[in-house]
Design a protein around this motif. Structure first.
Motif: not given
Length: 214
Positions: A84-100
């Protein structure tokens, strides 16, 4: 002589209440594995799930089967979140942080003690769930690296080791208070992942393959 067409038997679908019971058992087991470790009695899991012992054993004939379902369910939710995060195309590092931080809430670190030597780590369900999750984690990191936001000397293995260590609770209810520090410490770790790197890391980057052969 005319040949009779074989009649296909319908495979009975699980009843809704049976599916709910299974979900409650898995949820209760996940909570109790985190709190008390992988050897928590089935009786206690059944009590927390609000079902009888027979229902637990009907769904999961042994501890390995239940532990595997718990691990797979967590990895499946994790994979769905990353997709879902990859599909949204949000800020790349923010998506990584949110995943952690998502991984911390999913108690991924608590799963590691369950994967003991006696556990069948090559079971097809577990292997498939693990492969899917790690491929998506790799995609999340590549996206942040290509955006120039992630330091180039870290790999997926580094990320998962750190997340596992920083989110692994100590068994026992007296240790649950440490949960309030987890996200704080994870944010300190994430700041260290940002590019440009402020230091040279010792050793070499840990890959997923390194973790499997360790």
């Amino acid at each position: 002589m005319e040949t009779a067409t074989p009649v296909k038997r319908r495979v009975p679908r699980p009843r809704a209440d049976a599916l709910r019971n299974r979900e409650r058992i898995v949820a209760a087991a996940r909570e109790m594995f985190v709190e008390f470790g992988p050897d928590v009695p089935f009786d206690e899991i059944a009590r927390r799930a609000g079902v009888g012992n027979a229902t637990v054993y009907r769904n999961f004939p042994d501890r390995d089967a239940l532990a595997r379902e718990v691990v797979c369910s967590v990895m499946d939710r994790t994979s769905e979140w990353i997709e879902s995060a990859l599909g949204e195309g949000a800020d790349a590092f923010q998506a990584l942080s949110d995943f952690v931080h998502f991984a911390a809430d999913e108690r991924i670190g608590a799963l590691c003690p369950m994967l003991s030597e006696a556990f069948d780590q090559h079971h097809p369900d577990l292997f498939a769930a693990s492969e899917r999750t790690m491929e998506l984690v790799g995609a999340l990191m590549r996206r942040a690296r290509e955006a120039g936001q992630l330091r180039p000397d870290v790999e997926s293995g580094d990320l998962m080791v750190a997340v596992s260590q920083l989110t692994r609770p100590l068994p026992g209810t007296a240790c649950q208070g440490i949960d309030r520090f987890v996200h704080r410490h994870l944010q300190l770790f994430l700041d260290g992942l940002r590019a440009p790197a402020r230091s040279v890391l010792p050793g070499v980057a840990a890959t997923v393959e390194d973790l499997r052969t360790a």
